[in-house]
Design an enzyme around this catalytic site. Structure first.
Site, short mmCIF file in Angstrom:
data_model
loop_
_atom_site.label_atom_id
_atom_site.label_comp_id
_atom_site.label_asym_id
_atom_site.label_seq_id
_atom_site.Cartn_x
_atom_site.Cartn_y
_atom_site.Cartn_z
N ASN A 7 0.88 -1.18 0.00
CA ASN A 7 0.00 0.00 0.00
C ASN A 7 0.91 1.23 0.00
O ASN A 7 1.49 1.59 1.01
CB ASN A 7 -0.88 -0.03 1.25
CG ASN A 7 -1.83 1.14 1.32
OD1 ASN A 7 -1.77 2.06 0.50
ND2 ASN A 7 -2.71 1.13 2.30
N ARG A 91 -2.55 -2.14 -3.47
CA ARG A 91 -3.74 -1.31 -3.27
C ARG A 91 -3.67 -0.15 -4.25
O ARG A 91 -2.70 0.61 -4.27
CB ARG A 91 -3.77 -0.76 -1.84
CG ARG A 91 -4.97 0.12 -1.65
CD ARG A 91 -4.87 0.96 -0.42
NE ARG A 91 -6.06 1.79 -0.33
CZ ARG A 91 -6.09 2.97 0.27
NH1 ARG A 91 -5.01 3.44 0.84
NH2 ARG A 91 -7.19 3.66 0.31
N HIS A 180 -12.85 3.18 -0.09
CA HIS A 180 -12.80 2.18 1.00
C HIS A 180 -13.49 0.88 0.58
O HIS A 180 -13.96 0.12 1.44
CB HIS A 180 -13.52 2.68 2.28
CG HIS A 180 -12.88 3.86 2.94
ND1 HIS A 180 -13.62 4.90 3.45
CD2 HIS A 180 -11.59 4.15 3.20
CE1 HIS A 180 -12.82 5.79 3.98
NE2 HIS A 180 -11.57 5.37 3.84
N HIS A 208 -17.52 2.74 7.97
CA HIS A 208 -16.05 2.73 8.06
C HIS A 208 -15.64 4.09 8.62
O HIS A 208 -15.65 5.10 7.92
CB HIS A 208 -15.45 2.48 6.67
CG HIS A 208 -13.95 2.52 6.65
ND1 HIS A 208 -13.15 1.42 6.40
CD2 HIS A 208 -13.08 3.54 6.85
CE1 HIS A 208 -11.88 1.77 6.45
NE2 HIS A 208 -11.81 3.06 6.73
N ASN A 211 -9.80 7.97 10.00
CA ASN A 211 -9.47 9.35 9.67
C ASN A 211 -10.30 9.82 8.48
O ASN A 211 -10.90 10.87 8.50
CB ASN A 211 -8.00 9.44 9.32
CG ASN A 211 -7.27 10.19 10.39
OD1 ASN A 211 -7.85 11.07 11.04
ND2 ASN A 211 -6.02 9.85 10.59
N ARG A 241 -11.58 16.40 6.63
CA ARG A 241 -12.42 16.69 5.45
C ARG A 241 -13.84 17.08 5.87
O ARG A 241 -14.39 16.47 6.79
CB ARG A 241 -12.49 15.47 4.53
CG ARG A 241 -11.20 15.20 3.82
CD ARG A 241 -11.31 13.98 2.91
NE ARG A 241 -10.10 13.20 3.01
CZ ARG A 241 -10.04 11.88 2.93
NH1 ARG A 241 -11.13 11.17 2.73
NH2 ARG A 241 -8.88 11.26 3.04
N GLU A 385 -8.07 -4.82 5.28
CA GLU A 385 -7.95 -4.57 3.84
C GLU A 385 -6.82 -5.39 3.23
O GLU A 385 -6.93 -5.86 2.10
CB GLU A 385 -7.74 -3.07 3.59
CG GLU A 385 -9.01 -2.27 3.83
CD GLU A 385 -8.77 -0.78 4.04
OE1 GLU A 385 -8.29 -0.42 5.14
OE2 GLU A 385 -9.05 0.00 3.13
#
Ligand code: AMP
Length: 401
Positions: A7, A91, A180, A208, A211, A241, A385
């Site tokens: 990742n 990923r 996600h 989910h 962050n 965000r 994941e």
């Protein structure tokens, strides 16, 4: 077969070596501060002590090289030879409308992923740097791409189209993609397995909450709606965000604050959400909840809005699926915060939801947290994941032979 899961971010590279038969992790770690002074490799293998090595890493190629050397190191490593790695699973964040599942990475796949770069300018180019580095150092090993957007490609048109002139969709593919996806797929499937129920006949809502945060409605094993949009900015209030806002605010702010659109978008991505609502307060949820407990008004208003937005989406997705059987909480906040779970559930009495206070004390393990009499099963399912990427990688590689 051993699968190396990669990742890759702009200055970091997380990895896990997973045995695809036992699904156990043989080694994992992270290269931090790639291309920046003070880079280091954190490596942890099979119950042995974690090692931290400060070592220069000018680029991702060097980082991958150091990870491979660590994996075959006679003292701290877990492999005799790199040939034991049967495949690498990467990923990848944005696959646009081109990828609805994991794919074997070829030159054409890299090109098609690059074509999605302007939809995820922070993520896709960094992800591809990792792909290129691995291909250079392990040219004979199959590489598989697993996209965050892929699971959501089953969304129906009414869920993915925005109320914009249709020509923008036709010309620029402006639509909801969702993110996600690997986590939502893993968690929803795991919930069905845990409950011993048929995945293909359940209505599941996955929250989910990390962050970055998103909610997905999974009906009969397929994503039918999700809160993130063309980019990961839409939806829930997140660490930094904003989530949903009235788009007209952007022009208004450019005038009032004498800023460019890009500067406002940067504020919406990096200085909004929990940080912004607390007037530059912490983004780490543990600090926000401490401040809430101390009665700090900026933390109280922030957490109330954060929880309210989650409850609102759950209501919307219950309507979208004409009911809900299971609600799952996952990621850093979802897995650990009994406070958030309890207060979200406080909004959901109309669904006949009852939380078992004692069970809700759970942290980071698969557990039902609703009472036996609750009309909807509420669960905590830690996401994984990397395991999902390893499973998809194995499936693609086995399909090659
Ligand atoms: P993630 O993006 O999934 O790694 O989640 C990161 C978020 O989870 C951060 O806001 C953390 O503060 C939060 N988090 C991690 N551990 C805990 C915990 N034990 N209790 C509450 N929040 C946590």
């Amino acid at each position: 077969m051993k699968v190396l899961v990669i990742n890759c971010g702009s200055s970091s590279l997380k990895f896990q070596l997973i045995d695809s038969i036992t699904e156990e992790t043989a080694a994992k770690g992270i290269c931090e501060r790639i291309g920046i002074e003070g880079s280091r490799l954190v490596f942890e293998a099979d119950g042995r002590e974690k090692t931290v090595t400060e070592i220069p890493m000018d680029d991702h190629l060097k980082a991958v090289q150091l990870v491979l050397e660590a994996l075959i190191d006679p003292v701290k490593g877990v492999l005799k030879h790199l040939d034991e790695i049967g495949a690498v699973g990467h990923r990848l964040v944005h696959g646009g409308e081109k990828f609805a599942g994991a794919v074997l990475i070829t030159d054409e796949v890299i090109e098609a992923t690059e074509a999605c770069n302007d939809l995820a300018p922070l993520h896709n180019p960094a992800n591809l740097t990792g792909v290129r580095a691995c291909r250079e150092l392990m040219p004979a090993t199959p590489m598989v791409g697993v996209y965050d957007t892929a699971f959501h490609q089953t969304m129906p048109e009414e869920a993915y189209l925005y109320g914009l002139p249709y020509e923008y969709y036709e010309k620029y593919r402006i639509r909801r993609y969702g993110f996600h996806g690997t986590s939502h797929a893993y968690v929803s499937r795991r919930a069905a397995e845990f409950l011993n129920k048929d995945y293909d006949s359940l209505k599941i809502i996955v929250c989910h909450l990390g962050n970055g945060a998103s909610i997905t409605a999974v009906k009969n094993g397929k994503s039918v709606d999700t809160s993130m949009g063309m980019t990961p900015l839409e939806g829930l209030i997140m660490g930094t965000r904003s989530g949903d806002i009235d788009p007209a605010i952007i022009e208004y702010l450019t005038e009032k604050e004498d800023k460019t659109v890009s500067e406002i978008i940067e504020i919406l991505n990096k200085k909004s959400g929990m940080v912004g609502m607390q007037d530059g307060g912490p983004s780490d949820f543990r600090d926000v909840s401490e401040a809430y407990k101390a009665g700090r008004p900026e933390a109280v208003r922030t957490l109330k809005a954060y929880i309210y937005r989650i409850a609102k989406y759950i209501g919307a997705y219950t309507a979208a699926m004409n009911g809900v059987d299971v609600i799952c909480f996952t990621a850093g906040i979802g897995e650990n915060s009994s406070f958030v779970r309890e207060h979200v559930a406080d909004y959901l009495g109309y669904l006949g939801i009852e939380i078992d206070q004692e069970a809700n004390g759970v942290r980071g393990k698969d557990k039902i947290i609703s009472t036996a009499g609750s009309k909807v099963t509420v669960m905590v399912i830690p996401t994984n994941e990397e395991l999902m990427i390893a499973r998809d990688t194995k499936m693609v590689v086995e399909g090659m032979s």
